[in-house]
Design an enzyme around this catalytic site. Sequence first.
Site, PDB file in Angstrom:
ATOM      1  N   LEU A   1     -29.289 -32.806 -45.229  1.00 15.44           N
ATOM      2  CA  LEU A   1     -28.812 -31.606 -44.546  1.00 15.44           C
ATOM      3  C   LEU A   1     -29.935 -30.601 -44.740  1.00 15.44           C
ATOM      4  CD1 LEU A   1     -25.058 -31.203 -45.601  1.00 15.44           C
ATOM      5  CD2 LEU A   1     -25.937 -31.589 -43.297  1.00 15.44           C
ATOM      6  N   ASP A   2     -30.373 -29.947 -43.665  1.00 16.41           N
ATOM      7  CA  ASP A   2     -31.526 -29.074 -43.821  1.00 16.41           C
ATOM      8  C   ASP A   2     -31.214 -27.861 -44.701  1.00 16.41           C
ATOM      9  OD1 ASP A   2     -30.697 -26.805 -42.205  1.00 16.41           O
ATOM     10  OD2 ASP A   2     -31.119 -28.001 -40.428  1.00 16.41           O
ATOM     11  N   TYR A   3     -32.242 -27.147 -45.072  1.00 16.74           N
ATOM     12  CA  TYR A   3     -32.180 -26.073 -46.075  1.00 16.74           C
ATOM     13  C   TYR A   3     -31.100 -25.043 -45.774  1.00 16.74           C
ATOM     14  CZ  TYR A   3     -34.054 -22.410 -49.194  1.00 16.74           C
ATOM     15  OH  TYR A   3     -34.213 -21.451 -50.168  1.00 16.74           O
TER      16      TYR A   3
END
Length: 246
Positions: free
Chosen positions: A105-107
Amino acid sequence: MSDSRIRLQKAIAESGVTSRRKAEKLIVDGKVKVNGVTVTTLGTKVSKKDEIEVNGIKLEKEEPVYFLFYKPREVISSVKDDKNRKVVLDFFPEIKERIFPIGRLDYQSSGLLLLTNDGDFANVVMHPRHGIEKVYIVKVKGIPQKHELFQMKKGVRDGKDLLKALHWKVLSVDSKQKTTILEITLGEGKNRHIRRMMNGIGYPVLKIKREKYGFLTLDGLQPGEHRPLTPKEVKQMWNLGTKNVE
């Protein structure tokens, strides 16, 4: 369950003894044995049943563990970060096993993330051909029209990638703020898939939260909390992944 074979240097690296590059040198130097026999060929593959020795010391075989984690925003989906930002493993100080996140899951995204030390399980759950559906709640800037949203099912081209959604649903529209909240279901997840797909149809993402992974949900968890998967859940995820490739 799968008993897939992996390269010997990868098996050594995954055990935590050393890096893969150093493991390759140990193999070439004759410092590694498989089932009591010295192996010097880098292409050698091993299974979980094989006994591996490095410099005369047998590799410890960890029991597989599986966790469901509610990732907060501004946390890296990795075991470490060269910029010293917070990573998902910072939330598992009590876990001794060498776990790693399944996918990403991106930042700036939050929600359901799975972690394990079982590479076979990770592959079944993560690989696009296994088609395990993932459901996201997405807030976007603007109010997209239905014909624009239908483009996601056909596919939105971004560079070499064709980014698709299996399903979408409009949950709410804020006419004053000019924002829309969508439910988007993916069957695969390329890098920054939803953000790139929504940019492609002209509606930048403001927030993303993954709410479901297959049948798994975030019920009972707050951001930063985790729980182990039950044996039944692990078996169901295996069955769900393998069923989709039959």
